[in-house]
Design an enzyme around this catalytic site. Sequence first.
Site: not given
Ligand code: ADP
Length: 490
Positions: A184, A236, A258, A292, A393
């Site tokens: 994803k 993320g 991570e 990160c 952060e």
């Molecule tokens: P940002 O807010 O900077 O985009 P995220 O940590 O939210 O950083 O995003 C990292 C990844 O996690 C992206 O691929 C995002 O679509 C995905 N993501 C966001 N929310 C969820 C969730 N509740 N469950 C799984 N994946 C998610």
Amino acid sequence: MTDPATLIADTPTRLLIDGRFVSGEAGRDFATLNPCTGEELARIAEAGPADVDRAVAAARAALDGPWGRFTPAQRQAVLLRLADLVERDFDDLALLDTLEMGRPITAARGMRDIVTRALRHFAGLATAIHGQTLGNSFPVDLMAMTLKEPIGVVAAIIPWNGPLFSAAWKIAPALAAGCSVVLKPAEDASLSPLRFGALCLEAGVPAGVVNIVTGAGATGAALTEHPGIDKISFTGSCETGQRIIAASAGTVKRVTMELGGKSPNIIFADADLSRAIPAAAMGVFNNAGQVCAAGTRLFVERAVYDEVVAGVAAFAESLRLGPSLSPDTQIGPLVSAKQFSRVDHYLDRGPAEGARLVTGGARVTEGVLATGHYVAPTVFADVTDDMAIAREEIFGPVASIFAFDTLDEVIERANATRFGLAGGVWTRDIGKAMAAVRRVRAGTLWVNHYFAMDPAVPFGGYKMSGFGREGGFEHVESYLNTKSVWIRMD
Ligand code: ADP
């Protein structure tokens, strides 16, 4: 350089499920934008729950089918072919990252070595997977051994700050271990992962082994709750990581996290400042600070404090901020309006809490920069540990500089954070360096360097920066189950 419009027209924008690029069942899509211009680059298919179901089913069928019968050497051969194809098309893949998330083209192309080396490294490990035979004291003559088996279907959820790198870094060790994957990508950066998916097919990765479901958080959430997923590997933000850990509890999935950081970079007075200053600056400003492991808390021993503050500020001012496609550009725009508003909040918060703005501190809108979210590399000095810019952060080009007097003091302050991803130490004194290395609670410490990474070397967090390691054999291990086998010998 390939013409950007031609390249995008040639890049898949649909979901990769069971070896084919297909539209989502609901037929929905979303726009991906060029952060330099704000223009729409492409429309990407949005995967809903039914599409996630299909992708997971395809990944399971692949494991139960031909992929499960691939020998380690066959998996290795496929990964080596993939590495060759990524090498062949690297300029195009780098260009997609530049167009979509704004990494300057020269920096994006500079990742050729680390990405292809990672693919080849993990290809090598495919034939190195092994269990053990174990001495045991059971009263009957039994031999005990362990078998290593692929953990199953992996959901790999990646961020936008290094889309190609993250896709390769997650998929290659999973395939080396014999798993299948549903990737994803982040909604801001889907194109290079989709093109990487096409290269997987060209390399001979069987249908269903690598699936890609594009979309926003809801698509990721559908994966994290799906009973057909055995393991989640996430990179993320800490907040999203916490949500994923909670969601994974329902089906007790294995998880690797991570997450974010607020890494300390410690410069002692005896350090070689001609090296420490530029490295400390790039330790924050690289990729416009959207890294990160960025060394955003710069602790400087008082005797050289003024010199380092001035040096880092001068370095910041020398960096060429510009459109990402220009080969001279060193710092591009932030990825999105959302990311800009996060960073902008801290540009106000720093001075409001009493930090001294030395340079930067604002959006730059001159000429062609008006259409993107460009932030001047920013240095705050005289920062205290309680300020928001010291604790949270920011994920933007913002350095906070602190003065310190003693080793014990700086270690305590470096550790006074909920994060523990990385850290740096600059000194000519090996004793001091090792004292800091041993006492800073973080997953990676660099001495007289910042940012070295290699697929052979584990990377990951302490504390709320996450758990599990990526890189090294531990990374492949994280995609394996251990089965213990007892055999009666008489
Ligand atoms: P940002 O807010 O900077 O985009 P995220 O940590 O939210 O950083 O995003 C990292 C990844 O996690 C992206 O691929 C995002 O679509 C995905 N993501 C966001 N929310 C969820 C969730 N509740 N469950 C799984 N994946 C998610």
